[in-house]
Design a protein around this motif. Sequence first.
Motif, short mmCIF file in Angstrom:
data_model
loop_
_atom_site.label_atom_id
_atom_site.label_comp_id
_atom_site.label_asym_id
_atom_site.label_seq_id
_atom_site.Cartn_x
_atom_site.Cartn_y
_atom_site.Cartn_z
N ALA A 75 6.89 5.78 -9.88
CA ALA A 75 5.95 6.87 -9.58
C ALA A 75 4.96 7.07 -10.72
O ALA A 75 3.78 7.37 -10.49
N THR A 76 5.42 6.89 -11.95
CA THR A 76 4.55 7.08 -13.10
C THR A 76 3.45 6.03 -13.16
O THR A 76 2.41 6.24 -13.80
N MET A 77 3.63 4.92 -12.47
CA MET A 77 2.61 3.87 -12.44
C MET A 77 1.74 3.96 -11.18
O MET A 77 0.91 3.07 -10.94
N GLN A 78 1.88 5.02 -10.39
CA GLN A 78 1.04 5.17 -9.20
C GLN A 78 -0.35 5.70 -9.59
O GLN A 78 -0.61 6.02 -10.76
N THR A 79 -1.23 5.81 -8.60
CA THR A 79 -2.60 6.25 -8.87
C THR A 79 -2.68 7.74 -9.21
O THR A 79 -3.65 8.17 -9.83
N SER A 80 -1.68 8.50 -8.80
CA SER A 80 -1.65 9.94 -9.13
C SER A 80 -0.27 10.30 -9.67
O SER A 80 0.48 11.05 -9.04
N GLN A 133 -6.36 6.63 -14.16
CA GLN A 133 -7.75 6.21 -13.96
C GLN A 133 -8.14 5.11 -14.94
O GLN A 133 -8.92 4.21 -14.61
N MET A 134 -7.56 5.17 -16.14
CA MET A 134 -7.86 4.18 -17.17
C MET A 134 -6.87 3.01 -17.17
O MET A 134 -6.93 2.15 -18.05
N GLN A 135 -5.95 3.03 -16.21
CA GLN A 135 -4.97 1.95 -16.02
C GLN A 135 -4.12 1.71 -17.27
O GLN A 135 -3.88 0.56 -17.67
N LEU A 136 -3.66 2.78 -17.88
CA LEU A 136 -2.76 2.65 -19.03
C LEU A 136 -1.41 2.10 -18.57
O LEU A 136 -1.03 2.25 -17.40
N ASN A 137 -0.69 1.48 -19.49
CA ASN A 137 0.61 0.91 -19.13
C ASN A 137 1.70 1.97 -19.13
O ASN A 137 1.46 3.14 -19.46
N LEU A 138 2.91 1.57 -18.77
CA LEU A 138 4.00 2.53 -18.61
C LEU A 138 4.37 3.19 -19.93
O LEU A 138 4.64 4.39 -19.97
N SER A 139 4.37 2.45 -21.02
CA SER A 139 4.69 3.03 -22.33
C SER A 139 3.72 4.15 -22.67
O SER A 139 4.12 5.22 -23.16
N GLN A 140 2.45 3.91 -22.44
CA GLN A 140 1.43 4.91 -22.75
C GLN A 140 1.57 6.14 -21.86
O GLN A 140 1.48 7.28 -22.33
N ARG A 141 1.81 5.91 -20.58
CA ARG A 141 1.95 7.05 -19.66
C ARG A 141 3.21 7.86 -19.98
O ARG A 141 3.20 9.09 -19.91
N TRP A 142 4.28 7.15 -20.33
CA TRP A 142 5.51 7.85 -20.67
C TRP A 142 5.32 8.67 -21.96
O TRP A 142 5.79 9.81 -22.06
N ALA A 143 4.61 8.13 -22.92
CA ALA A 143 4.34 8.86 -24.16
C ALA A 143 3.53 10.13 -23.88
O ALA A 143 3.79 11.19 -24.46
N LEU A 144 2.57 10.03 -22.97
CA LEU A 144 1.77 11.21 -22.62
C LEU A 144 2.63 12.26 -21.93
O LEU A 144 2.48 13.46 -22.18
N LEU A 145 3.53 11.83 -21.05
CA LEU A 145 4.43 12.78 -20.40
C LEU A 145 5.33 13.43 -21.45
O LEU A 145 5.54 14.66 -21.43
N MET A 146 5.84 12.64 -22.36
CA MET A 146 6.73 13.17 -23.39
C MET A 146 6.00 14.05 -24.41
O MET A 146 6.63 14.83 -25.12
N SER A 147 4.69 13.96 -24.47
CA SER A 147 3.94 14.85 -25.37
C SER A 147 4.14 16.31 -24.96
O SER A 147 3.89 17.21 -25.77
#
Length: 387
Positions: free
Chosen positions: A193-198, A241-255
């Motif tokens: 889900a974290t890698m989906q478009t929304s 929107q910027m197509q970040l990878n899973l590590s980056q998206r997870w870091a943003l969620l964990m922020s």
Amino acid sequence: MQVYLVGGAVRDQLLGRPIKDKDFVVVGATTDEMLAAGFLQVGADFPVFLHPVSQQEYALARTERKQGHGYQGFSVHASPDVTLRDDLQRRDLTVNAMAIQVVSLFDDTPLTGDVVDYYGGLNDIKDKILRHVSKAFSEDPLRVLRVARFYSRYFDSGFTIASETLVLMKQLIVSGELEHLSAERIWQESSRATMQTSPHVYWQQLFELGALTHYFVPLNEAWSNGHIGETVQTTLYFAAQMQLNLSQRWALLMSSLAPQMFDAKSDTTTATQDIVAIGNSAKVPKALTQFASLFITQNDKLSGVNELSAAQKIDLIQACSAHKDPAKLSQLLVTAHVLQLARDHRQMMLALGSFHAVGIQDIDPDLKGAKIGEALRQARIERLQTL
């Protein structure tokens, strides 16, 4: 024997989206017949087989009966007398409960292309609604996460979750059934889900339903602060929107777990401990936990590189192991940029809200000419300063 293309491939074909995987249901066949045809059975007691050439999955038509807790608490019945209607009825959503008959086990050309639709999936695709097939939906707690994931995938296309399906999801959560899900399955759904478009929609939906109170307790507590929750949701939207990878998206969620990143004072030690705790309980890959922890501890420097001294830049390279892996430093810098962008976006949305909230009715009616504009500007400034 009849063979049908089912599930996501039919759904995405109707939506005009790329088809990643094809799954098939075989009606009127036995395990012995599938094995004799060269198919490899997946699991000793589960009637799913791999095609000898394509490796695609072919399952015998089956029914399921709830016998225990969690998504594994089912007995499976597969026999030649199970109909396609019976098989499709056990599926989660109407948009996933459609089928197209194909020629044979070794020829997946559609016979006619007609869609078999017993449960209203065609209408729900037309109306852009995610709706459960039957009350059996409530027997599988994993469906709470699956529906939220589908919502995050199709949100940009205008899909919504049916109100009656949301009720069943909430009931599953309240019942405590989610506690019987394995951490591995929760991570599987959550990472996808974290890698989906929304991706923000998945986490927002679970938060609103109260589904983050088991494996993601620190996240649930952090999002009780609306400012943090809304800002992080925005970061996830930008990340997609910027197509970040899973590590980056997870870091943003964990922020979310580091309030000091949202204009509040806090020690990053607690945040990194919470990140590790979530990583352990939800079986998050260690590399993602380490990346998120590094991002939290180094964010101030990553987001203010221009202000760093030469010594601080060298120290940052050392801390991030950039001398060994320059790509990691690049990913961290982009992640910090996205977080700052989301913070700036929230500030300007608040300003825009203040601008629209003040109108001509809120100033002295006796003002004339340029003084009207001046008064409006001042009133909007004063309102924004109170937020």
